[in-house]
Design a protein around this motif. Sequence first.
Motif, PDB file in Angstrom:
ATOM      1  N   UNK A 120     -11.570   0.714  10.927  1.00 21.89           N
ATOM      2  CA  UNK A 120     -12.002   1.963  10.232  1.00 21.89           C
ATOM      3  C   UNK A 120     -10.961   2.380   9.355  1.00 21.89           C
ATOM      4  N   UNK A 121      -9.614   2.662  10.012  1.00 19.75           N
ATOM      5  CA  UNK A 121      -8.485   3.225   9.183  1.00 19.75           C
ATOM      6  C   UNK A 121      -8.223   2.243   8.126  1.00 19.75           C
ATOM      7  N   UNK A 122      -7.901   1.111   8.617  1.00 18.16           N
ATOM      8  CA  UNK A 122      -7.618   0.039   7.871  1.00 18.16           C
ATOM      9  C   UNK A 122      -8.487  -0.216   6.382  1.00 18.16           C
ATOM     10  N   UNK A 123      -9.748   0.243   6.487  1.00 18.19           N
ATOM     11  CA  UNK A 123     -10.447   0.335   5.340  1.00 18.19           C
ATOM     12  C   UNK A 123     -10.174   1.349   4.313  1.00 18.19           C
ATOM     13  N   UNK A 124      -9.343   2.466   4.698  1.00 15.45           N
ATOM     14  CA  UNK A 124      -9.063   3.387   3.675  1.00 15.45           C
ATOM     15  C   UNK A 124      -7.878   2.987   2.892  1.00 15.45           C
ATOM     16  N   UNK A 125      -7.360   1.889   3.205  1.00 13.11           N
ATOM     17  CA  UNK A 125      -5.900   1.445   2.497  1.00 13.11           C
ATOM     18  C   UNK A 125      -6.064   0.905   1.117  1.00 13.11           C
ATOM     19  N   UNK A 126      -5.397   1.256   0.187  1.00 10.92           N
ATOM     20  CA  UNK A 126      -5.687   0.748  -1.153  1.00 10.92           C
ATOM     21  C   UNK A 126      -5.472  -0.603  -1.062  1.00 10.92           C
ATOM     22  N   UNK A 127      -6.190  -1.412  -1.813  1.00  7.26           N
ATOM     23  CA  UNK A 127      -5.772  -3.068  -1.610  1.00  7.26           C
ATOM     24  C   UNK A 127      -4.602  -3.221  -2.581  1.00  7.26           C
ATOM     25  N   UNK A 128      -3.960  -4.145  -2.345  1.00  9.81           N
ATOM     26  CA  UNK A 128      -2.631  -4.317  -2.868  1.00  9.81           C
ATOM     27  C   UNK A 128      -2.427  -6.035  -2.548  1.00  9.81           C
ATOM     28  N   UNK A 129      -1.885  -6.696  -3.515  1.00  7.21           N
ATOM     29  CA  UNK A 129      -1.838  -8.133  -3.181  1.00  7.21           C
ATOM     30  C   UNK A 129      -0.671  -8.574  -2.483  1.00  7.21           C
ATOM     31  N   UNK A 130       0.271  -7.596  -2.388  1.00  4.96           N
ATOM     32  CA  UNK A 130       1.458  -8.218  -1.634  1.00  4.96           C
ATOM     33  C   UNK A 130       1.608  -7.442  -0.468  1.00  4.96           C
ATOM     34  N   UNK A 131       0.661  -7.390   0.366  1.00  5.16           N
ATOM     35  CA  UNK A 131       0.585  -6.586   1.774  1.00  5.16           C
ATOM     36  C   UNK A 131      -0.660  -7.020   2.436  1.00  5.16           C
ATOM     37  N   UNK A 132      -0.972  -6.431   3.521  1.00  3.39           N
ATOM     38  CA  UNK A 132      -1.984  -6.510   4.284  1.00  3.39           C
ATOM     39  C   UNK A 132      -2.588  -5.119   4.448  1.00  3.39           C
ATOM     40  N   UNK A 152      -3.278   5.873  11.314  1.00  5.52           N
ATOM     41  CA  UNK A 152      -2.460   5.705  10.147  1.00  5.52           C
ATOM     42  C   UNK A 152      -2.842   4.297   9.524  1.00  5.52           C
ATOM     43  N   UNK A 153      -2.762   4.276   8.174  1.00  6.53           N
ATOM     44  CA  UNK A 153      -3.134   3.159   7.520  1.00  6.53           C
ATOM     45  C   UNK A 153      -2.084   2.791   6.482  1.00  6.53           C
ATOM     46  N   UNK A 154      -2.103   1.329   6.009  1.00  7.95           N
ATOM     47  CA  UNK A 154      -1.105   1.144   5.082  1.00  7.95           C
ATOM     48  C   UNK A 154      -0.907   1.872   4.124  1.00  7.95           C
ATOM     49  N   UNK A 155       0.012   2.403   3.188  1.00 12.56           N
ATOM     50  CA  UNK A 155       0.191   2.911   2.325  1.00 12.56           C
ATOM     51  C   UNK A 155      -0.388   4.690   2.286  1.00 12.56           C
ATOM     52  N   UNK A 156      -0.890   4.838   3.558  1.00 11.81           N
ATOM     53  CA  UNK A 156      -1.269   6.112   3.727  1.00 11.81           C
ATOM     54  C   UNK A 156      -0.148   7.358   3.163  1.00 11.81           C
ATOM     55  N   UNK A 157       1.053   7.070   3.492  1.00 14.80           N
ATOM     56  CA  UNK A 157       2.181   7.931   3.165  1.00 14.80           C
ATOM     57  C   UNK A 157       2.977   7.384   2.249  1.00 14.80           C
ATOM     58  N   UNK A 158       3.375   8.056   1.223  1.00 14.31           N
ATOM     59  CA  UNK A 158       4.365   7.177   0.238  1.00 14.31           C
ATOM     60  C   UNK A 158       5.564   6.617   0.676  1.00 14.31           C
ATOM     61  N   UNK A 203     -13.686  -9.482  10.577  1.00 11.48           N
ATOM     62  CA  UNK A 203     -13.817  -8.543   9.775  1.00 11.48           C
ATOM     63  C   UNK A 203     -12.241  -7.787   9.331  1.00 11.48           C
ATOM     64  N   UNK A 204     -11.116  -8.035  10.423  1.00 12.86           N
ATOM     65  CA  UNK A 204      -9.798  -7.481  10.388  1.00 12.86           C
ATOM     66  C   UNK A 204      -9.258  -7.938   9.020  1.00 12.86           C
ATOM     67  N   UNK A 205      -9.345  -9.479   9.113  1.00  8.16           N
ATOM     68  CA  UNK A 205      -8.718 -10.265   7.905  1.00  8.16           C
ATOM     69  C   UNK A 205      -9.639 -10.157   6.829  1.00  8.16           C
ATOM     70  N   UNK A 206     -10.831  -9.798   6.843  1.00  9.64           N
ATOM     71  CA  UNK A 206     -11.283  -9.436   5.234  1.00  9.64           C
ATOM     72  C   UNK A 206     -10.813  -8.443   4.969  1.00  9.64           C
ATOM     73  N   UNK A 207     -10.856  -7.206   5.746  1.00  7.90           N
ATOM     74  CA  UNK A 207     -10.130  -5.865   5.183  1.00  7.90           C
ATOM     75  C   UNK A 207      -8.655  -6.270   4.889  1.00  7.90           C
TER      76      UNK A 207
END
Length: 155
Positions: free
Chosen positions: A6-18, A36-42, A143-147
């Motif tokens: 559910x946290x991962x779904x908050x992460x802004x989509x980016x082509x160069x990461x997961x 935490x989730x990817x890109x949550x912090x600067x 689901x994890x890979x889709x996200x």
Amino acid sequence: MRYALALADKSPPKPTNFRVGAILVKLEDWSITAAGYTLELPGNTHAEECCLLKLAEQHSTTEEKLADFMTSPHVLYTTVEPCYKRLSGKLPCVERVMRQKAWIQKVYIGVLEPETFVGPNPGRRILEEAGIDVSHVPGLEDEILKTATAGHVSG
Ligand SMILES: Nc1nc(=O)c(N)c(NC[C@H](O)[C@H](O)[C@H](O)COP(=O)(O)O)[nH]1
Ligand SMILES: [Zn+2]
């Protein structure tokens, strides 16, 4: 693992990461100490990195010195296994977790890292060799890979 997803779904989509979600759970009462989730912090941050950075902030210390403040054992849940190499050249999460091996005893992963960016990830073996158990939690892979790849060019 569902909460981490559910946290991962908050992460802004980016082509160069997961897009990854991670939580640190205190063993004695299974409470969530950090999430935490990817890109949550600067700073192009990873989910696992965000958990550690937020905890360090809570203890008014740095990620490097965090182990001095954490006494009770924890486990880390992360939807994608910790990275061992990053295209950005930033410190990989395997190293970050290893620095905390005094209190992070085990890592639960939802999927192995796809080879999209850095090829096969030997992170699990590196963590196991450092004495940190790594276990795969089956069932949420699709689901994890889709996200995780939502920001990637489809097709
Ligand atoms: N475990 C994990 N948690 C994350 O939050 C995340 N984004 C990745 N992703 C792994 C992937 O290998 C790296 O995202 C690329 O290698 C690009 O590196 P950067 O993210 O720009 O440092 N892996
Ligand atoms: Zn990482």
